[in-house]
Write a protein that holds these residues in place. Structure first.
Motif, short mmCIF file in Angstrom:
data_model
loop_
_atom_site.label_atom_id
_atom_site.label_comp_id
_atom_site.label_asym_id
_atom_site.label_seq_id
_atom_site.Cartn_x
_atom_site.Cartn_y
_atom_site.Cartn_z
N ASP A 218 26.37 -35.45 -3.70
CA ASP A 218 26.72 -36.08 -2.42
C ASP A 218 25.94 -37.39 -2.37
OD1 ASP A 218 26.90 -36.96 0.23
OD2 ASP A 218 26.90 -34.92 1.04
N ARG A 219 26.62 -38.50 -2.71
CA ARG A 219 25.92 -39.77 -2.80
C ARG A 219 25.44 -40.27 -1.44
NH1 ARG A 219 30.02 -43.44 -5.98
NH2 ARG A 219 28.51 -45.05 -5.29
N GLU A 220 26.23 -39.99 -0.40
CA GLU A 220 25.84 -40.47 0.93
C GLU A 220 24.57 -39.78 1.42
OE1 GLU A 220 27.73 -40.96 5.44
OE2 GLU A 220 29.00 -40.33 3.75
N ALA A 221 24.51 -38.46 1.18
CA ALA A 221 23.32 -37.70 1.61
C ALA A 221 22.23 -37.70 0.55
CB ALA A 221 23.72 -36.26 1.92
N LYS A 222 22.54 -38.24 -0.65
CA LYS A 222 21.61 -38.24 -1.78
C LYS A 222 21.12 -36.82 -2.06
CE LYS A 222 18.68 -41.71 -1.95
NZ LYS A 222 17.69 -42.74 -1.49
N ALA A 223 22.08 -35.97 -2.41
CA ALA A 223 21.78 -34.57 -2.67
C ALA A 223 22.63 -34.05 -3.82
CB ALA A 223 22.00 -33.73 -1.42
N VAL A 224 22.05 -33.13 -4.60
CA VAL A 224 22.75 -32.45 -5.69
C VAL A 224 22.89 -30.98 -5.30
CG1 VAL A 224 22.64 -31.76 -8.11
CG2 VAL A 224 21.81 -34.02 -7.42
N THR A 225 24.08 -30.44 -5.48
CA THR A 225 24.31 -29.02 -5.21
C THR A 225 24.40 -28.26 -6.52
OG1 THR A 225 25.50 -29.51 -3.16
CG2 THR A 225 25.84 -27.33 -4.12
N LEU A 226 23.70 -27.13 -6.59
CA LEU A 226 23.70 -26.29 -7.79
C LEU A 226 24.73 -25.18 -7.69
CD1 LEU A 226 19.86 -25.95 -8.45
CD2 LEU A 226 21.42 -27.82 -9.01
N GLY A 227 24.93 -24.51 -8.81
CA GLY A 227 25.93 -23.46 -8.86
C GLY A 227 25.66 -22.31 -7.92
N ASP A 228 24.39 -22.08 -7.59
CA ASP A 228 24.07 -20.99 -6.68
C ASP A 228 24.09 -21.43 -5.21
OD1 ASP A 228 21.81 -22.57 -6.48
OD2 ASP A 228 20.40 -21.02 -7.12
N GLY A 229 24.53 -22.67 -4.98
CA GLY A 229 24.63 -23.16 -3.61
C GLY A 229 23.41 -23.93 -3.13
N ALA A 230 22.32 -23.91 -3.89
CA ALA A 230 21.12 -24.65 -3.48
C ALA A 230 21.43 -26.15 -3.45
CB ALA A 230 19.97 -24.37 -4.45
N ARG A 231 20.83 -26.84 -2.51
CA ARG A 231 21.07 -28.26 -2.32
C ARG A 231 19.72 -28.98 -2.43
NH1 ARG A 231 25.32 -31.30 -0.04
NH2 ARG A 231 24.69 -33.02 1.35
N ILE A 232 19.64 -29.95 -3.35
CA ILE A 232 18.38 -30.61 -3.65
C ILE A 232 18.51 -32.10 -3.33
CG2 ILE A 232 16.71 -31.18 -5.45
CD1 ILE A 232 17.58 -28.65 -6.91
N HIS A 233 17.63 -32.60 -2.48
CA HIS A 233 17.62 -34.01 -2.13
C HIS A 233 16.98 -34.83 -3.24
CE1 HIS A 233 16.85 -37.76 0.01
NE2 HIS A 233 15.60 -37.67 -0.43
N TYR A 234 17.45 -36.06 -3.42
CA TYR A 234 16.82 -36.97 -4.38
C TYR A 234 16.65 -38.36 -3.76
CZ TYR A 234 21.57 -38.83 -5.19
OH TYR A 234 22.82 -39.39 -5.03
N ASP A 235 15.64 -39.05 -4.22
CA ASP A 235 15.52 -40.48 -3.94
C ASP A 235 16.13 -41.28 -5.09
OD1 ASP A 235 13.92 -40.74 -1.36
OD2 ASP A 235 12.71 -39.32 -2.49
N ASN A 236 15.85 -40.85 -6.32
CA ASN A 236 16.54 -41.37 -7.50
C ASN A 236 17.02 -40.18 -8.32
OD1 ASN A 236 16.45 -44.14 -7.13
ND2 ASN A 236 14.43 -44.35 -8.11
N LEU A 237 18.18 -40.35 -8.93
CA LEU A 237 18.81 -39.28 -9.70
C LEU A 237 19.11 -39.78 -11.11
CD1 LEU A 237 20.35 -36.52 -9.96
CD2 LEU A 237 22.35 -37.71 -9.01
N LEU A 238 18.77 -38.99 -12.11
CA LEU A 238 19.11 -39.29 -13.50
C LEU A 238 20.12 -38.28 -14.01
CD1 LEU A 238 18.82 -40.54 -16.32
CD2 LEU A 238 16.76 -39.13 -16.66
N LEU A 239 21.24 -38.78 -14.52
CA LEU A 239 22.24 -37.94 -15.17
C LEU A 239 22.03 -38.06 -16.69
CD1 LEU A 239 25.39 -38.77 -13.02
CD2 LEU A 239 23.80 -36.85 -12.79
N ALA A 240 21.58 -36.98 -17.27
CA ALA A 240 21.38 -36.90 -18.72
C ALA A 240 22.12 -35.66 -19.22
CB ALA A 240 19.90 -36.84 -19.06
N THR A 241 23.40 -35.62 -18.88
CA THR A 241 24.21 -34.41 -19.07
C THR A 241 24.75 -34.26 -20.49
OG1 THR A 241 26.02 -35.69 -18.08
CG2 THR A 241 24.89 -34.13 -16.67
N GLY A 242 24.55 -35.27 -21.33
CA GLY A 242 24.88 -35.12 -22.74
C GLY A 242 26.37 -35.10 -23.03
N ALA A 243 26.73 -34.38 -24.08
CA ALA A 243 28.11 -34.29 -24.53
C ALA A 243 28.42 -32.84 -24.88
CB ALA A 243 28.33 -35.19 -25.75
N GLU A 244 29.68 -32.56 -25.04
CA GLU A 244 30.10 -31.20 -25.41
C GLU A 244 31.08 -31.28 -26.56
OE1 GLU A 244 31.79 -29.52 -21.93
OE2 GLU A 244 33.29 -31.09 -21.68
#
Length: 417
Positions: A88-114
């Motif tokens: 959620d870019r507006e709220a600056k939050a990441v939601t996990l698969g279990d429903g947990a919601r984590i706020h960030y000030d800066n976010l790094l995407l290092a999700t790699g490849a498959e």
């Protein structure tokens, strides 16, 4: 904002993410650092999965970037075995698969490849493998060890780096190996026909069979087990195990759903030379990042170990507001049988007009250079060591080099850069 009140979130539990977390702490960041990884294992390095770990020369514990205790000691909060499912870019939050919601000030995407999947009948049979994760390597290592005592046969779809490294490992265990590749040589799109043929000869000398100019179209089985594969030219090849080694795709699902800009060519998340995405609070690094490269003057996505190793610290410094311009020369290495090689630079098909060699490919001790109008675009040293740095300086210089001096082993490379 004072560091202690800021939260930096890293999505991706590979080398780039782990090195970013390490660098945030070593640079003095005192806020929260949260690392999210969808695998249950602590961050580990991937090259051994197709090299030393697969051959049995390295054990599991040697793969990890840090000792498991390091994360608690460095106050890096781990969420392992838990994928990030939305941003959620507006709220600056990441939601996990279990429903947990984590706020960030800066976010790094290092999700790699498959790994890319084979889209052919029979991929649901037992004995069809991919190789990207530690769990894949553990399974494949066990299979190679057991099949090697049974005169087993491995068919590999794809003659890229992963395919060739696994072929070498499999021959070491005693399996028969057939590699199916649509191009006329291994590594054709990476190294071109001349050096591609060198690697074909290397593997043929160790008993690998190649079937070029064909694609795997069907995996044949009985009682749920692989028996053979078929190719589009009507050939059938016996097989007990099949490895799909047809490349990897960047994991951009999170970024796409969040509306971040993606690269038009080659995929990946579009970032500038400081790993900034189209959102000023979101960065991307490692295999998933398509970086605007200041030295090469193009947008480039690199899937190799050195890029993850070096981009992790650089993106961490950028997240901290430091001046960053990432211009490292792309670099990777490979080990196959008794051949060790390093490749520096970037020379895709059509970018160079000749390949020249210093040394003797017949003895498998040489350095090859990809040139455009006498300028070195890339260099590969095979069983010749301590030359990667001068090769990279040649590439950085952007100046033409006299061909006879470049190919003369008596002229130190240092003197040419």
């Amino acid at each position: 904002m004072v560091d202690a009140h800021r939260t930096f979130v890293i999505v991706g539990g590979g080398l780039a993410g782990a090195k970013a977390a390490e660098t945030l702490r070593s640079e003095g960041f005192t806020g929260r650092v949260i690392l999210i990884g969808d695998e249950r294992d602590h961050p580990y390095e991937r090259p051994p999965l197709s090299k030393a770990y697969l051959t049995g020369e390295a054990e599991r514990d040697s793969l990890f970037v840090h000792a498991p205790s390091w994360y608690a000691e460095a106050e890096v909060e781990l969420h392992l075995g838990q994928p990030a499912v939305s941003i959620d870019r507006e709220a600056k939050a990441v939601t996990l698969g279990d429903g947990a919601r984590i706020h960030y000030d800066n976010l790094l995407l290092a999700t790699g490849a498959e790994p890319r999947r084979l889209d052919v009948p029979g991929t649901d049979l037992a004995g069809v493998h991919h190789l990207r994760r530690l769990a894949h390597a553990e399974r494949l290592r066990g299979v190679l060890a057991s099949r090697g005592t049974e005169n087993g046969h491995l068919v590999i779809a794809g003659a890229g780096w992963i395919g060739l490294e696994v072929a070498a490992a499999a021959r070491g265990y005693g399996l028969e190996v057939t590699v199916i590749e649509p191009d006329p040589t291994p590594l054709h799109a990476v190294l071109g026909p001349q050096m591609g043929e060198f690697f074909a000869d290397l593997h043929r000398d160790h008993g690998v069979r190649f079937h070029f100019g064909a694609r795997l179209t069907r995996i044949v089985g009985e009682d749920g087990m692989v028996q053979a594969v078929e190719t589009d030219d009507g050939e059938e090849h016996p097989a007990h195990e099949v490895l799909a080694a047809i490349g990897a795709a960047p994991r951009v699902g999170l970024a796409r759903a969040a509306g971040l800009d993606l690269a038009a060519r080659g995929g990946g998340i579009a970032v500038d030379d400081a790993f900034r995405t189209s959102d000023p609070h979101i960065f991307a690094a490692g295999d998933v990042a398509a970086l605007q490269h200041p030295l090469l003057g193009m947008r480039l996505r690199v899937e190799h170990w050195a890029n993850a190793l070096n981009s992790g610290p650089s993106v961490a410094r950028a997240m901290l507001g430091q001046q960053v311009s990432y211009d490292r020369v792309p670099y990777f290495f490979s080990d196959q049988y008794d051949l060790g090689m390093e490749y520096s630079g970037w020379a895709p098909p059509g970018s160079y007009d000749e390949v020249v060699v210093r040394g003797d490919p017949g003895k498998r001790e040489f350095v090859a250079f990809w040139l455009r109008e006498g300028t070195v675009l890339a260099g590969m040293n095979a069983n010749v060591w301590d030359v990667a740095e001068p090769v990279q300086r040649l590439i950085r210089s952007g100046r033409p080099v006299e061909r006879h001096r470049l190919t003369d082993p008596g002229v130190p490379l240092d003197s040419l850069a």
